[in-house]
Enzyme design. Structure first.
Site, PDB file in Angstrom:
ATOM      1  N   GLU A 177      50.053  48.346  31.794  1.00  0.00           N
ATOM      2  CA  GLU A 177      50.028  48.935  33.137  1.00  0.00           C
ATOM      3  C   GLU A 177      51.354  48.593  33.832  1.00  0.00           C
ATOM      4  OE1 GLU A 177      47.531  47.092  36.171  1.00  0.00           O
ATOM      5  OE2 GLU A 177      46.942  49.070  36.888  1.00  0.00           O
TER       6      GLU A 177
ATOM      7  N   CYS B 217      45.518  52.056  41.088  1.00  0.00           N
ATOM      8  CA  CYS B 217      44.819  51.606  39.882  1.00  0.00           C
ATOM      9  C   CYS B 217      44.444  52.790  39.000  1.00  0.00           C
ATOM     10  CB  CYS B 217      43.586  50.809  40.267  1.00  0.00           C
ATOM     11  SG  CYS B 217      42.500  51.683  41.379  1.00  0.00           S
TER      12      CYS B 217
ATOM     13  N   GLY C  92      42.023  43.448  41.703  1.00  0.00           N
ATOM     14  CA  GLY C  92      43.351  42.935  41.358  1.00  0.00           C
ATOM     15  C   GLY C  92      43.589  43.088  39.872  1.00  0.00           C
ATOM     16  N   GLY C  93      44.432  42.243  39.336  1.00  0.00           N
ATOM     17  CA  GLY C  93      44.801  42.349  37.923  1.00  0.00           C
ATOM     18  C   GLY C  93      43.857  41.571  37.021  1.00  0.00           C
TER      19      GLY C  93
ATOM     20  N   GLU D  64      37.211  44.796  40.077  1.00  0.00           N
ATOM     21  CA  GLU D  64      37.860  46.111  39.968  1.00  0.00           C
ATOM     22  C   GLU D  64      39.295  45.849  39.545  1.00  0.00           C
ATOM     23  OE1 GLU D  64      36.543  49.021  40.289  1.00  0.00           O
ATOM     24  OE2 GLU D  64      34.617  48.494  41.160  1.00  0.00           O
ATOM     25  N   LEU D  65      39.653  46.228  38.299  1.00  0.00           N
ATOM     26  CA  LEU D  65      40.919  45.749  37.744  1.00  0.00           C
ATOM     27  C   LEU D  65      41.885  46.886  37.424  1.00  0.00           C
ATOM     28  CD1 LEU D  65      39.204  43.031  35.536  1.00  0.00           C
ATOM     29  CD2 LEU D  65      39.903  42.894  37.925  1.00  0.00           C
TER      30      LEU D  65
ATOM     31  N   TRP E  91      47.683  44.243  47.183  1.00  0.00           N
ATOM     32  CA  TRP E  91      48.437  44.787  48.320  1.00  0.00           C
ATOM     33  C   TRP E  91      48.297  46.298  48.493  1.00  0.00           C
ATOM     34  CZ3 TRP E  91      50.965  44.129  43.644  1.00  0.00           C
ATOM     35  CH2 TRP E  91      51.611  45.258  43.155  1.00  0.00           C
ATOM     36  N   ASN E  92      48.033  47.015  47.387  1.00  0.00           N
ATOM     37  CA  ASN E  92      48.013  48.476  47.523  1.00  0.00           C
ATOM     38  C   ASN E  92      46.680  48.879  48.139  1.00  0.00           C
ATOM     39  OD1 ASN E  92      46.506  47.848  45.145  1.00  0.00           O
ATOM     40  ND2 ASN E  92      46.486  50.009  44.691  1.00  0.00           N
TER      41      ASN E  92
HETATM   42  P1  NAD Z   1      46.542  40.150  41.683  1.00  0.00           P
HETATM   43  O1  NAD Z   1      45.443  39.996  40.722  1.00  0.00           O
HETATM   44  O2  NAD Z   1      47.831  39.407  41.447  1.00  0.00           O
HETATM   45  O3  NAD Z   1      46.094  39.745  43.174  1.00  0.00           O
HETATM   46  C1  NAD Z   1      44.923  40.248  43.770  1.00  0.00           C
HETATM   47  C2  NAD Z   1      44.389  39.239  44.785  1.00  0.00           C
HETATM   48  O4  NAD Z   1      43.922  38.082  44.125  1.00  0.00           O
HETATM   49  C3  NAD Z   1      45.447  38.769  45.783  1.00  0.00           C
HETATM   50  O5  NAD Z   1      44.833  38.691  47.058  1.00  0.00           O
HETATM   51  C4  NAD Z   1      45.809  37.396  45.262  1.00  0.00           C
HETATM   52  O6  NAD Z   1      46.294  36.526  46.259  1.00  0.00           O
HETATM   53  C5  NAD Z   1      44.459  36.924  44.744  1.00  0.00           C
HETATM   54  N1  NAD Z   1      44.562  35.836  43.780  1.00  0.00           N
HETATM   55  C6  NAD Z   1      45.589  35.534  42.932  1.00  0.00           C
HETATM   56  N2  NAD Z   1      45.303  34.432  42.198  1.00  0.00           N
HETATM   57  C7  NAD Z   1      44.068  34.015  42.585  1.00  0.00           C
HETATM   58  C8  NAD Z   1      43.212  32.935  42.182  1.00  0.00           C
HETATM   59  N3  NAD Z   1      43.574  32.053  41.241  1.00  0.00           N
HETATM   60  N4  NAD Z   1      42.004  32.825  42.769  1.00  0.00           N
HETATM   61  C9  NAD Z   1      41.621  33.726  43.700  1.00  0.00           C
HETATM   62  N5  NAD Z   1      42.384  34.762  44.142  1.00  0.00           N
HETATM   63  C10 NAD Z   1      43.596  34.910  43.584  1.00  0.00           C
HETATM   64  O7  NAD Z   1      46.747  41.696  41.760  1.00  0.00           O
HETATM   65  P2  NAD Z   1      48.089  42.460  41.988  1.00  0.00           P
HETATM   66  O8  NAD Z   1      48.896  42.376  40.750  1.00  0.00           O
HETATM   67  O9  NAD Z   1      48.662  42.043  43.279  1.00  0.00           O
HETATM   68  O10 NAD Z   1      47.484  43.954  42.164  1.00  0.00           O
HETATM   69  C11 NAD Z   1      47.642  44.934  41.260  1.00  0.00           C
HETATM   70  C12 NAD Z   1      46.459  45.040  40.326  1.00  0.00           C
HETATM   71  O11 NAD Z   1      45.295  45.428  41.052  1.00  0.00           O
HETATM   72  C13 NAD Z   1      46.685  46.114  39.290  1.00  0.00           C
HETATM   73  O12 NAD Z   1      46.268  45.673  38.026  1.00  0.00           O
HETATM   74  C14 NAD Z   1      45.795  47.235  39.779  1.00  0.00           C
HETATM   75  O13 NAD Z   1      45.417  48.169  38.795  1.00  0.00           O
HETATM   76  C15 NAD Z   1      44.647  46.502  40.361  1.00  0.00           C
HETATM   77  N6  NAD Z   1      43.863  47.366  41.258  1.00  0.00           N
HETATM   78  C16 NAD Z   1      42.605  47.772  40.868  1.00  0.00           C
HETATM   79  C17 NAD Z   1      41.858  48.627  41.670  1.00  0.00           C
HETATM   80  C18 NAD Z   1      40.484  49.092  41.253  1.00  0.00           C
HETATM   81  O14 NAD Z   1      39.734  49.519  42.105  1.00  0.00           O
HETATM   82  N7  NAD Z   1      40.132  49.037  39.980  1.00  0.00           N
HETATM   83  C19 NAD Z   1      42.393  49.064  42.881  1.00  0.00           C
HETATM   84  C20 NAD Z   1      43.673  48.642  43.246  1.00  0.00           C
HETATM   85  C21 NAD Z   1      44.394  47.786  42.417  1.00  0.00           C
END
Ligand code: NAD
Length: 492
Positions: free
Chosen positions: A384, A285, A229-230, A251-252, A152-153
């Protein structure tokens, strides 16, 4: 109750209502304000099939790379025009302050212009092969349908670093917005449409990870997955990709260390640390969430950071005077409060914050928080938060600082503050992280690759090299000889 704003999917060049919707909450008030379309597995399938058909359709496959580049540059220009509208939506849906969303979206236009310019600079190769009768060339071809998922961010930014290189390379894409804060990305589909991309080239949907994300990442027609994402979700994605063997970039998360040496300029350290952890309410992130301070500097620096954190203007994110808004979700705030408490139970000392600011109980607010740690044991040092929580620890020597900085499962970004040039270079070499900022923090550019080591990710986004990740090489052998082919049972 006022009627909720209803958003649509963008599939195969058309805006569509979904069969089911879910509510999106305004993080500043906690009240529902919009209805988001929930993509079903059938919606995902239609979007991927549209992208697959568009891949070979003359309207896209027949364009020269230069023409693709012009479309991307036009998208950049239109995005810059739409920035105020999109910024208002992002602020409403995620709670990110308007000061930040406005500037960030306008800058995202540069990413599309950069990849627009790069589209026709991806060259094949002529190979001086060791067989004189053979002419061998290498063609760089688009890898295929890309499935992109973002959290979302900064959804627009994280989408741009995938869309830009993917489209420049000639791929087509299905982009899944996060289920929280999807509004700006769904609205961005209208900018894509106006730019004139052929139907099916860009498809933008949203829905839950379990339903929509799962269906997207396992789809047999997907050739490439680009995920932000995470780390736990990333593990799902990697397992999912066993179904289609799609090449994957991840990218985590991060727990980025900032090292402040006694010779550093204290004003710069304070500004960088405050920006690094409290901007976007810590939901970045690259948040500089671990501050390592050389012991002589600690008392004065901690006092200044505390004073500065307590002066941060908390308020409605849509108000231009606000410096820190709410977190995006109630879930995020509850998790942060629990981690703060656990950390205090395990020896971390609360310097400031750690609670909900008075008068903001309805929204998802958390006061800027600073915790002082004696050892790396409390969870605030290792986990985190994705929230405005800074953990601080003292060190004595450069070696000790380096060991503490590298002692993390994450390795995304880092900062070094020192006037000693040799030390700056030594640490830039020795810190294990995808980014090292020296005497600065949280600076980005489309020209510079970005990504992590260890559990912070796999692959790079941004920069010239990332476009190659959306291509694959085809080797073409042409026999120049008129002579009959030799013995079929001898490989040459
Ligand atoms: P998340 O992993 O919960 O969700 C990210 C996306 O993945 C969402 O669109 C979600 O719906 C989707 N998703 C969830 N389960 C899935 C599955 N089983 N299969 C496919 N898609 C699925 O992430 P979050 O917790 O909402 O976001 C925060 C994380 O993102 C933090 O860890 C942050 O550091 C990271 N982040 C990393 C960067 C980077 O560039 N390294 C940038 C921004 C955020």
């Amino acid at each position: 109750m006022p009627e909720l704003k209803r958003f649509q999917h963008y599939i195969d060049g058309r805006f569509e209502d979904a069969a089911a919707h879910f509510e999106s909450l305004d993080p500043a008030t906690g009240a529902p304000w919009a209805l988001m379309p929930a993509a079903s597995a059938q919606d995902v399938d239609r979007a991927v099939r549209a992208a697959d058909a568009a891949l070979r359709a003359p309207a896209w496959a027949g364009l020269t790379a230069t023409a693709r580049g012009k479309l991307l540059s036009r998208l950049g220009d239109l995005l810059a025009e739409a920035a105020p509208r999109l910024a208002t939506l992002e602020t409403r849906d995620t709670g990110k302050i308007i000061r930040e969303t406005g500037g960030q979206i306008a800058y995202i236009a540069e990413y599309f212009r950069f990849y627009g310019g790069l589209a026709d600079k991806v060259m094949g190769l002529h190979v001086p092969v060791d067989k004189p009768e053979m002419e061998v060339t290498l063609r760089r071809e688009p890898v295929g349908v890309v499935a992109a998922m973002v959290p979302w961010n900064s959804q627009l930014f994280l989408a741009a670093v995938k869309l830009g290189p993917a489209l420049a390379a000639g791929c087509t894409i299905v982009l899944k917005a996060a289920e929280d804060g999807a509004a700006p990305l769904l609205e961005f589909a209208r900018v894509v449409h106006e730019a004139g991309f052929p139907p099916g080239v860009v498809n933008i949907i949203t829905g839950t990870g379990a339903q929509c994300g799962q269906a997207l990442t396992t789809h047999p027609l997907v050739a490439r997955i680009a995920f932000t994402g995470g780390p736990e979700t990333a593990r799902h994605i990697v397992r999912n990709s066993a179904a289609n063997l799609a090449a994957t970039t991840l990218e985590l998360g991060g727990k980025s260390p900032v090292l402040a040496f006694a010779d550093a300029d204290p004003d710069n350290v304070v500004s960088a640390v405050i920006a690094g952890i409290f901007a976007a309410s810590g939901q970045s992130c690259v948040a500089g969430s671990r501050l390592l301070v050389q012991r002589p500097l600690l008392p004065a620096l901690l006092e200044r950071l505390k004073a500065r954190a307590e002066q941060i203007v908390i308020g409605n994110p849509a108000d231009a005077a606000t410096q820190m808004g709410p977190l995006a979700t109630a879930r995020q705030r509850e998790r942060a409060l629990a981690l703060i408490k656990d950390s205090q139970d395990q020896g971390a000392v609360l310097i400031t914050g750690g609670d909900v600011p008075a008068g903001f109980e309805a929204g998802f607010y958390l006061r800027p928080t600073i915790l002082l740690c004696d050892t790396p044991k409390p969870p605030c040092w290792g986990e985190e938060f994705f929230a405005p929580v800074l953990s601080v620890m003292a060190f004595d020597t450069e070696d000790e600082a380096l060991a503490l900085a590298n002692d993390s499962k994450f390795a995304l970004a880092s900062g070094v503050f020192t006037q000693n040039l040799a030390r700056a270079h030594r640490l830039a070499r020795a810190i294990r992280a995808g980014v090292v900022w020296v005497n600065t923090y949280r600076v980005i550019s489309p020209l510079v690759p970005f990504g992590g080591y260890k559990e912070s990710g796999l692959g790079r986004e941004g920069g010239v090299e990332s476009i190659l990740d959306y291509t694959r090489t085809k080797s073409v052998w042409i026999n120049l000889s008129d002579a009959p082919l030799p013995d079929p049972f001898v490989m040459r």
